[in-house]
Design an enzyme around this catalytic site. Structure first.
Site, short mmCIF file in Angstrom:
data_model
loop_
_atom_site.label_atom_id
_atom_site.label_comp_id
_atom_site.label_asym_id
_atom_site.label_seq_id
_atom_site.Cartn_x
_atom_site.Cartn_y
_atom_site.Cartn_z
N GLU A 68 -53.10 26.57 39.67
CA GLU A 68 -52.06 27.30 38.93
C GLU A 68 -52.53 27.71 37.54
OE1 GLU A 68 -49.11 28.39 39.86
OE2 GLU A 68 -48.86 27.39 41.79
N ASP A 98 -44.27 32.52 34.53
CA ASP A 98 -44.54 31.13 34.88
C ASP A 98 -45.22 30.45 33.70
OD1 ASP A 98 -43.57 31.66 37.44
OD2 ASP A 98 -45.54 32.15 38.22
C1 NAG Z 1 -40.38 36.39 41.02
O1 NAG Z 1 -41.67 36.06 41.51
C2 NAG Z 1 -42.02 34.69 41.32
C3 NAG Z 1 -43.46 34.54 41.76
O2 NAG Z 1 -43.66 35.08 43.04
C4 NAG Z 1 -41.05 33.78 42.09
O3 NAG Z 1 -41.39 32.43 41.88
C5 NAG Z 1 -39.65 34.05 41.58
O4 NAG Z 1 -38.73 33.28 42.34
C6 NAG Z 1 -39.31 35.52 41.68
N1 NAG Z 1 -38.02 35.74 41.03
C7 NAG Z 1 -36.98 36.27 41.65
C8 NAG Z 1 -35.76 36.44 40.83
O5 NAG Z 1 -37.04 36.62 42.81
#
Ligand code: NAG
Ligand code: NAG
Ligand code: NAG
Length: 142
Positions: A51, A68
């Site tokens: 990560e 992240d």
């Molecule tokens: C956006 O993408 C990230 C990484 O793939 C994921 O963890 C996250 O849940 C996503 N956010 C939404 C609101 O879908």
């Protein structure tokens, strides 16, 4: 006031630039000290490598615009509150920037909560860290 703001910004940038980089074994030992079960450590250290390369200050922007944070790359849509005020479920009840400090405790506590709520598959990098992993015991020989 302006000088103070600039000083704080400079300090924030300096912290980001000189953030803490752990190693597989320093991470494993600190997680054990924080109460993480030893049988999870081979997997956690593998996930942290994939990560963040053990970089406590890493922020990655996903294609959907969410970010992240930190050594375990915790997502700011679900688990922590981003400083720009966008909506987050903020399940870990913490500001995302608090994951970027040298102390790994906030990231570890939230990661344990994510594991309880969603399981290991919450981390996409599990695909590199599933199944049998090299033993972590070499980090605990005296
Ligand atoms: C956006 O993408 C990230 C990484 O793939 C994921 O963890 C996250 O849940 C996503 N956010 C939404 C609101 O879908
Ligand atoms: C850790 O991440 C920060 C923020 O992205 C970056 O500035 C820094 O260069 C990284 N450190 C290393 C050793 O890669
Ligand atoms: C991880 O391994 C388990 C058990 O073998 C399997 O059920 C699961 O699909 C695997 N997950 C990933 C992401 O590889």
């Amino acid at each position: 006031m302006k000088v103070l703001a600039i000083t704080i910004l400079a300090l924030a940038l300096a912290t980001t630039a000189f953030g803490r980089i752990l190693t597989r074994c320093s991470l494993a030992r600190e997680m054990l000290d924080l109460g993480v079960p030893k049988d999870q450590l081979a997997r956690w250290t593998c996930i942290a490598l994939r990560e963040s390369a053990y970089n406590t200050t890493l922020i990655y922007t996903n294609t959907n615009g969410s970010k992240d944070y930190g050594i375990f790359q915790i997502n700011d849509r679900w688990w922590c509150q981003p400083s720009d005020g966008s909506f987050s479920d903020n399940e870990c009840k913490i500001d995302c920037v608090d994951f970027l400090v040298d102390d790994i405790a906030p990231s570890v506590t939230c990661s344990q909560q994510i594991l309880r709520q969603q399981g290991w598959t919450a981390w996409h990098t599990l695909k590199f860290c599933n199944g049998t992993l090299p033993s972590i015991d070499d980090c605990f020989v005296c």
